[in-house]
Each structure stands twice: as C-alpha cells, then as structure tokens.
Write an enzyme that holds these catalytic residues in place. Structure first.
Site, PDB file in Angstrom:
ATOM      1  N   ASN A   1      37.620   6.182  -6.417  1.00  0.00           N
ATOM      2  CA  ASN A   1      38.245   7.138  -5.794  1.00  0.00           C
ATOM      3  C   ASN A   1      37.785   8.153  -5.119  1.00  0.00           C
ATOM      4  O   ASN A   1      36.945   8.766  -5.953  1.00  0.00           O
ATOM      5  CB  ASN A   1      39.191   7.724  -7.079  1.00  0.00           C
ATOM      6  CG  ASN A   1      39.985   8.986  -6.854  1.00  0.00           C
ATOM      7  OD1 ASN A   1      39.840   9.418  -5.687  1.00  0.00           O
ATOM      8  ND2 ASN A   1      40.367   9.686  -7.731  1.00  0.00           N
ATOM      9  N   TRP A   2      37.664   8.063  -3.812  1.00  0.00           N
ATOM     10  CA  TRP A   2      36.665   8.939  -3.020  1.00  0.00           C
ATOM     11  C   TRP A   2      37.108  10.641  -3.294  1.00  0.00           C
ATOM     12  O   TRP A   2      36.687  11.427  -2.272  1.00  0.00           O
ATOM     13  CB  TRP A   2      36.696   8.473  -1.535  1.00  0.00           C
ATOM     14  CG  TRP A   2      36.082   6.999  -1.587  1.00  0.00           C
ATOM     15  CD1 TRP A   2      35.406   6.565  -2.600  1.00  0.00           C
ATOM     16  CD2 TRP A   2      35.651   6.295  -0.358  1.00  0.00           C
ATOM     17  NE1 TRP A   2      35.130   5.267  -2.228  1.00  0.00           N
ATOM     18  CE2 TRP A   2      35.126   5.074  -0.843  1.00  0.00           C
ATOM     19  CE3 TRP A   2      35.988   6.613   1.148  1.00  0.00           C
ATOM     20  CZ2 TRP A   2      34.560   4.141  -0.032  1.00  0.00           C
ATOM     21  CZ3 TRP A   2      35.424   5.564   1.859  1.00  0.00           C
ATOM     22  CH2 TRP A   2      34.921   4.360   1.315  1.00  0.00           C
ATOM     23  N   LYS A   3      38.428  10.844  -3.698  1.00  0.00           N
ATOM     24  CA  LYS A   3      38.774  12.055  -3.735  1.00  0.00           C
ATOM     25  C   LYS A   3      38.834  12.813  -2.248  1.00  0.00           C
ATOM     26  O   LYS A   3      39.010  12.126  -1.318  1.00  0.00           O
ATOM     27  CB  LYS A   3      37.987  12.803  -4.754  1.00  0.00           C
ATOM     28  CG  LYS A   3      38.219  12.063  -6.066  1.00  0.00           C
ATOM     29  CD  LYS A   3      37.504  13.048  -7.372  1.00  0.00           C
ATOM     30  CE  LYS A   3      37.836  12.140  -8.535  1.00  0.00           C
ATOM     31  NZ  LYS A   3      37.324  12.896  -9.850  1.00  0.00           N
TER      32      LYS A   3
ATOM     33  N   SER B   1      33.350   9.820 -15.516  1.00  0.00           N
ATOM     34  CA  SER B   1      31.655   9.547 -15.339  1.00  0.00           C
ATOM     35  C   SER B   1      31.413   8.257 -15.336  1.00  0.00           C
ATOM     36  O   SER B   1      30.364   8.052 -16.445  1.00  0.00           O
ATOM     37  CB  SER B   1      31.362  10.670 -16.452  1.00  0.00           C
ATOM     38  OG  SER B   1      31.450  12.104 -16.059  1.00  0.00           O
TER      39      SER B   1
ATOM     40  N   HIS C   1      46.938  11.267 -10.805  1.00  0.00           N
ATOM     41  CA  HIS C   1      45.533  11.515 -11.311  1.00  0.00           C
ATOM     42  C   HIS C   1      45.641  12.882 -11.819  1.00  0.00           C
ATOM     43  O   HIS C   1      46.486  13.742 -11.443  1.00  0.00           O
ATOM     44  CB  HIS C   1      44.682  11.393  -9.912  1.00  0.00           C
ATOM     45  CG  HIS C   1      43.328  11.754 -10.202  1.00  0.00           C
ATOM     46  ND1 HIS C   1      42.449  12.843 -10.436  1.00  0.00           N
ATOM     47  CD2 HIS C   1      42.360  10.806 -10.408  1.00  0.00           C
ATOM     48  CE1 HIS C   1      41.423  12.762 -10.935  1.00  0.00           C
ATOM     49  NE2 HIS C   1      41.204  11.425 -10.876  1.00  0.00           N
TER      50      HIS C   1
ATOM     51  N   GLU D   1      42.182   8.172 -17.977  1.00  0.00           N
ATOM     52  CA  GLU D   1      41.122   9.430 -17.698  1.00  0.00           C
ATOM     53  C   GLU D   1      40.915  10.354 -18.534  1.00  0.00           C
ATOM     54  O   GLU D   1      41.550  11.282 -18.222  1.00  0.00           O
ATOM     55  CB  GLU D   1      41.105   9.333 -16.184  1.00  0.00           C
ATOM     56  CG  GLU D   1      41.080   8.313 -15.160  1.00  0.00           C
ATOM     57  CD  GLU D   1      40.850   8.690 -14.049  1.00  0.00           C
ATOM     58  OE1 GLU D   1      39.815   8.261 -13.428  1.00  0.00           O
ATOM     59  OE2 GLU D   1      41.357   9.434 -13.171  1.00  0.00           O
TER      60      GLU D   1
ATOM     61  N   GLU E   1      43.838  15.426 -11.407  1.00  0.00           N
ATOM     62  CA  GLU E   1      43.751  16.593 -10.493  1.00  0.00           C
ATOM     63  C   GLU E   1      44.956  16.790  -9.817  1.00  0.00           C
ATOM     64  O   GLU E   1      45.429  17.949  -9.611  1.00  0.00           O
ATOM     65  CB  GLU E   1      42.579  16.321  -9.207  1.00  0.00           C
ATOM     66  CG  GLU E   1      41.284  16.315 -10.072  1.00  0.00           C
ATOM     67  CD  GLU E   1      40.261  15.235  -9.608  1.00  0.00           C
ATOM     68  OE1 GLU E   1      40.444  14.697  -8.563  1.00  0.00           O
ATOM     69  OE2 GLU E   1      39.281  15.192 -10.218  1.00  0.00           O
TER      70      GLU E   1
ATOM     71  N   GLY F   1      34.873   8.167  -9.739  1.00  0.00           N
ATOM     72  CA  GLY F   1      34.894   8.866  -8.646  1.00  0.00           C
ATOM     73  C   GLY F   1      33.364   9.284  -8.179  1.00  0.00           C
ATOM     74  O   GLY F   1      33.002   8.457  -7.280  1.00  0.00           O
TER      75      GLY F   1
ATOM     76  N   GLY G   1      34.020  13.997 -13.882  1.00  0.00           N
ATOM     77  CA  GLY G   1      33.210  14.697 -13.223  1.00  0.00           C
ATOM     78  C   GLY G   1      32.104  15.661 -14.077  1.00  0.00           C
ATOM     79  O   GLY G   1      31.481  16.737 -13.364  1.00  0.00           O
TER      80      GLY G   1
END
Ligand code: 13P
Length: 258
Positions: free
Chosen positions: A9-11, A213, A95, A167, A97, A234, A173
């Site tokens: 997931n390149w966000k 992570s 997600h 997650e 976020e 990520g 992160g």
C-alpha cells in the site's frame, strides 16, 4: 490451499515517474516468483501508468479506495468501472487511515465491498483496533464488529474473492509490530467468525493478511502462523529492496500451508 498475498500500500507517496520506476524495479526482481500473489496499490493518479508497466507481469494492481456508485455527480470520487477500465484488479477498502481521517464506517465499507464484488474487483477489507481498545481488552470485540459489519448481508458465494487485512492501528507506521502470537490470536478469531457466519470450508478459503510495520526481518515469523496468509505493507513497500525481500521470504516459506 491459500495462496499467500503480499500487497504494497503506497498510501500518498510516489508521483507518476517514481511509481513507474518502483513498479519496474519490483517487476525485474520478482518475475520468477510464481507461488505468491503480488499486489501493488499506488495512488489513483499513478494507476494507469503502473498498470501499463505491469501489464502481463506477475504483479497485479490495486487502488486504495473507490466509490460504490458506477458514475454520477460525486466530485472527487472514482468508480469501480473506471478502475477496471485501466486494469486494476483489487481495491483496499476501509483502511484505518480512511476510517480515521475520512469518515469511513462499517456501513460505507459494506457498500464498497459489495460494489467491488458486484463490479468484479477483489476487495481487501481492512479491520483493526486502536491502541486504547487493545489496552482496554476490547480487540476481539472491535474486530468482530468490523468484520460482521463489513460483510453484513453477504452470502457465502458472494464473498468468494474477498481478502481481509487485519491491521492493528497502533502498529501502523510505528515500527511496533504485533507479535506473531498477538496477530495469530486475532486472525484465528476472524476465521472462527467466518466459519460461524458462513461455513468452515469458506472460512478456510479466505485469505487474512496482517498489516502494521511488516519488514523483511519479521515477515517469516508472522507467516509461520497458521492463520496469517500474507501481508499488507506500507513503509517497506516503498523501496523495491525491502518489498522484494518480503516477497522472496514468503515465496521461500511456501510449503503447503493449508
Ligand atoms: P506500515 O507497514 O508502514 O506500518 O503500514 C501498514 C499499512 O497501513 C498498510 O496498509
């Protein structure tokens, strides 16, 4: 047998040039891996070019979000037919976020998962507790509610392609990974729940990924757990070296997990 999935997931990282370069670097390194489903999920604006770069490769492409309507006056949104038209195969849904910053709820997740499946894309439905919920001992209840809410109204046939990603928000992160046993506890609860909601055969067929992570040095221990079927990554997916390392370790471990 559940084929492991390693998804990046390149966000909100990488412009088009950087994204195409990264995709190309990964492609060059993993062309001979055939026992892992490899997915990259770049930002929307990069998707067309990345799909083109990865066309006919063993790397599939996903979006990080979508809207449930096919078209209409929905400024700023992107539909499933649009994603399909450029060659996307997956969509990350719900997600943390998006739940945290963009008002995503179990209800919107439910609508998006339904739209993905109806539209022929594979949803990667994300769930996970925040730190306060873990510390209050509520992890299993929170995740149970998210999974049942996200899948509300779906029957067993409908969810054939579904992928779930657990997650824990406190591990995203932060460099603080859930221990393999902490992750396994939740994954096995999710599988039990799927078994109750549907059937044991269905529960046994659904891939449940871990995210938070994940790095080259912890993937092996995570993947050794019976109910961890891959990872949603990520930070470590933004560099080809670490992402490729994770893919290779997973591929090497692949020895007939049921
Ligand atoms: P990190 O791997 O950077 O912790 O991110 C995990 C994640 O949110 C993947 O969707």
């Amino acid at each position: 047998m559940r084929i492991p999935v390693i998804a990046g997931n390149w966000k909100m990282y990488k412009d088009v040039r950087e994204a195409v370069e990264l995709a190309n670097d990964i492609k060059r390194e993993v062309y001979n891996v055939d026992n892992v489903e490899i997915v990259v999920c770049p930002p929307f604006v990069d998707l067309g070019d990345v799909c083109e770069m990865l066309d006919e490769s063993n790397i599939l492409v996903g979006a990080q979000n979508c809207y449930w309507e096919k078209e209409g006056a929905f400024t700023g949104e992107v539909s499933i037919p649009m994603l399909k038209s450029i060659g996307c195969k997956y969509v990350v849904i719900g997600h943390s976020e998006r739940r945290q910053f963009f008002g995503e709820t179990d209800e919107t997740v439910n609508k998006k998962v339904a739209a993905c499946i109806n539209g022929g894309l594979i949803p990667i439905m994300c769930v996970g507790e925040v730190l306060a919920e873990r510390e209050a001992g509520k992890t299993l209840d929170v995740v149970k509610k998210q999974v049942s809410g996200g899948l509300k109204g779906f029957n067993e046939t409908f969810i054939s392609t579904l992928i779930i990603a657990y997650e824990p928000v406190w591990a995203i992160g932060t460099g603080r990974t859930a221990t393999p046993l902490q992750a396994q506890e939740v994954h096995s609860m999710i599988r039990d729940l799927l078994s109750k909601l549907y059937s044991k055969a269905k529960a046994d067929s659904i891939r449940i990924l871990y995210g938070g992570s994940v790095k080259p040095d912890n993937i092996v221990d995570l993947m050794k757990q019976g109910d961890i079927d891959g990872a949603l990554i990520g930070g470590a997916s933004l560099k080809s070296a670490s992402f490729v390392d994770i893919i290779r370790s997973t591929s090497g471990l692949r020895s007939g997990k049921k």
